[in-house]
Design a protein around this motif. Structure first.
Motif, PDB file in Angstrom:
ATOM      1  N   UNK A 168      -1.302  10.060 -17.840  1.00  0.00           N
ATOM      2  CA  UNK A 168      -0.784   8.683 -17.830  1.00  0.00           C
ATOM      3  C   UNK A 168       0.653   8.660 -17.312  1.00  0.00           C
ATOM      4  N   UNK A 169       1.466   9.594 -17.767  1.00  0.00           N
ATOM      5  CA  UNK A 169       2.855   9.657 -17.322  1.00  0.00           C
ATOM      6  C   UNK A 169       2.927   9.931 -15.825  1.00  0.00           C
ATOM      7  N   UNK A 170       2.079  10.829 -15.344  1.00  0.00           N
ATOM      8  CA  UNK A 170       2.074  11.147 -13.913  1.00  0.00           C
ATOM      9  C   UNK A 170       1.674   9.932 -13.086  1.00  0.00           C
ATOM     10  N   UNK A 171       0.642   9.226 -13.545  1.00  0.00           N
ATOM     11  CA  UNK A 171       0.215   8.030 -12.816  1.00  0.00           C
ATOM     12  C   UNK A 171       1.308   6.965 -12.817  1.00  0.00           C
ATOM     13  N   UNK A 172       2.073   6.904 -13.895  1.00  0.00           N
ATOM     14  CA  UNK A 172       3.104   5.880 -14.000  1.00  0.00           C
ATOM     15  C   UNK A 172       4.376   6.202 -13.242  1.00  0.00           C
ATOM     16  N   UNK A 173       4.827   7.457 -13.308  1.00  0.00           N
ATOM     17  CA  UNK A 173       6.119   7.792 -12.703  1.00  0.00           C
ATOM     18  C   UNK A 173       6.105   9.062 -11.867  1.00  0.00           C
ATOM     19  N   UNK A 174       4.954   9.643 -11.636  1.00  0.00           N
ATOM     20  CA  UNK A 174       4.883  10.800 -10.752  1.00  0.00           C
ATOM     21  C   UNK A 174       5.539  12.044 -11.305  1.00  0.00           C
ATOM     22  N   UNK A 175       5.761  12.101 -12.605  1.00  0.00           N
ATOM     23  CA  UNK A 175       6.407  13.263 -13.203  1.00  0.00           C
ATOM     24  C   UNK A 175       5.397  14.394 -13.344  1.00  0.00           C
ATOM     25  N   UNK A 176       5.642  15.494 -12.649  1.00  0.00           N
ATOM     26  CA  UNK A 176       4.691  16.603 -12.616  1.00  0.00           C
ATOM     27  C   UNK A 176       4.701  17.364 -13.935  1.00  0.00           C
ATOM     28  N   UNK A 177       3.576  17.455 -14.614  1.00  0.00           N
ATOM     29  CA  UNK A 177       3.549  18.092 -15.932  1.00  0.00           C
ATOM     30  C   UNK A 177       3.585  19.609 -15.886  1.00  0.00           C
TER      31      UNK A 177
END
Length: 462
Positions: free
Chosen positions: A367-376
């Motif tokens: 969800x975070x990646x879809x929202x802000x592109x932050x690579x986990x």
């Protein structure tokens, strides 16, 4: 590498999270304001944290982050409360770089006024741990060690150097990238995919410059911003080296460092390096004007390119960087960020419940990646299709898979130490001497290493 926002132009860390369009930005980099303040702190190092575990399913906790990441953490709260209805979470956007000074001040005051959960960049974490023992809670007793093998290579040793105490949990992990204008290289008759080393890339850069007029890459030659050494640092990490070894000894003048700086000098002497004096604005201007054909930036920078030059869709591609030496590594985790729990928190268990929900649950990271592109950093998150979709902008490449390969590759832990800011200043000064005055890489790096030893009392390996 590093990464900053309103008012000030982002360096690696600032860019980090400027908001929507800067969404793909990644964290952990080189913002020095807070760290320089931190390294200047004096005192016993006793924070008098005095926190307690509390109830893992009940309590009120506050989370400090900045811009995009803060928004994404806030968005997780409704889902979190389905499992933990009695934990009230408040996420505060402190701003970057303001957060570093605020955390430093709180730690220096024995933990007074600190949030329960703290978002911390990889370059700040060791400084906080070294200067303020007990300032961050040990997450091992709360259950963190169960997730030891869940994250990208090298990151666990970064958050748990001694293999026992766990100072934080990894969130974002950015690998070194090699974003390039495929159309320019095609015009120059260069097969970028065949470039195995930076020596080969320099030769290709000469052909590129002759046939297209474009530079190979850009560097902030006078070091007008702290991030000026990003490329040098990447070349170091591609060799498994850094400014310090894992024992905290100085390695600024190691053979790997001299090799990295010599490559930069060779590029510059050949007229392949454009000057990005002025920092972020200069970089964005260069991107829009097509001054350089290669942008050797981490995972998150892909989103910046898409935002800044949307009309160039299909002209760009990405790969992992060439090796410094033939057959050497092409993967390196160049920056990361983490979530820690304050040692002064009275609700450490509840804070851990939120950290664990956000960082070890694949659905949260997707969800975070879809929202802000932050690579986990969480490898299991990459099972989701979002990381395997072809990118129209990047010529149909599945760039998520390219960087996943890098995260899976062996990657040594990086020891930033509490003296990273000092080392970085000396490195950027040395690089400027090389780029602007033609100085000898080995000589200026030896001088920098000696000066760092004088300033810090650390042993110089050489």
């Amino acid at each position: 590498m590093t990464d900053q926002q309103s008012g000030r132009q982002p360096g690696r860390r600032q860019v980090l999270r400027g908001g929507g369009a800067l969404a793909a930005a990644g964290l952990g980099g080189l913002g020095l304001t807070g760290l320089a303040t931190l390294t200047g702190c004096s005192g016993s190092g006793d924070t008098g944290a005095g926190g307690s575990a509390g109830d893992p399913r009940k309590g009120r906790i506050t989370v400090w982050s900045w811009q995009g990441p803060a928004a994404e953490l806030k968005a997780l709260i409704p889902e979190f409360n389905k499992t933990y209805p009695d934990i009230q979470v408040t996420v505060e956007d402190i701003g970057n770089p303001a957060i570093w000074d605020k955390i430093t001040a709180g730690l220096a005051a024995g933990g007074q006024g600190l949030a329960d959960v703290l978002h911390i960049g990889v370059d700040y974490l060791p400084g906080y741990v070294e200067r303020f023992p007990g300032g961050l809670a040990d997450l091992a007793p709360l259950g963190a060690t169960a997730h030891k093998d869940a994250f990208a290579a090298g990151l666990w040793q970064t958050v748990s150097p001694d293999g026992k105490r766990v100072n934080a949990l990894p969130w974002e992990a950015n690998s070194a990238g090699f974003y390039y204008r495929a159309d320019l290289f095609e015009k120059a008759g260069v097969d970028v995919g065949a470039l195995q080393t930076w020596d080969e890339t320099i030769e290709a850069g000469k052909q590129l410059k002759a046939r297209t007029g474009a530079h190979l890459l850009g560097i902030d030659k006078p070091a007008s911003q702290p991030d000026a050494a990003n490329f040098f640092q990447m070349l170091l990490q591609l060799q498994g080296a850094f400014y310090f070894d894992l024992e905290g000894r100085i390695t600024l003048d190691s053979p790997e460092a001299v090799r990295a700086m010599t490559l930069i000098k060779t590029m510059n002497d050949a007229g392949l390096v454009s000057n990005l004096a002025g920092g972020w604005n200069a970089l964005m201007s260069s991107l829009k004007r097509g001054t350089a054909a290669v942008l050797p930036w981490p995972t998150w920078f892909g989103g910046i390119i898409e935002e800044q030059v949307p009309g160039e869709a299909g002209k760009w591609k990405v790969r992992l960087p060439p090796a410094v030496r033939r057959g050497g590594p092409t993967a390196a985790t160049v920056n990361s960020t983490h979530l820690a729990v304050a040692g002064s928190s009275k609700h450490q268990a509840a804070a851990w419940s939120f950290v664990e929900f956000a960082l070890t649950r694949p659905a949260s990271q997707v969800r975070i990646y879809r929202g802000k592109g932050i690579a986990p950093a969480l490898l299991k998150a990459y099972d989701d299709s979002v990381f395997h979709e072809p990118s129209a902008f990047f010529s149909g490449q599945r760039k998520g898979e390219i960087f996943l390969d890098a995260l899976k590759a062996p990657s040594p832990a990086v020891n930033y130490t509490a003296d990273y800011a000092r080392a970085l200043k000396l490195v950027t000064d040395a690089q400027s001497k090389v780029l602007l005055k033609g100085a000898d890489p080995a000589k200026v790096l030896a001088e920098a290493a000696s000066e760092l030893a004088r300033q810090t009392g650390r042993k110089n390996v050489r």
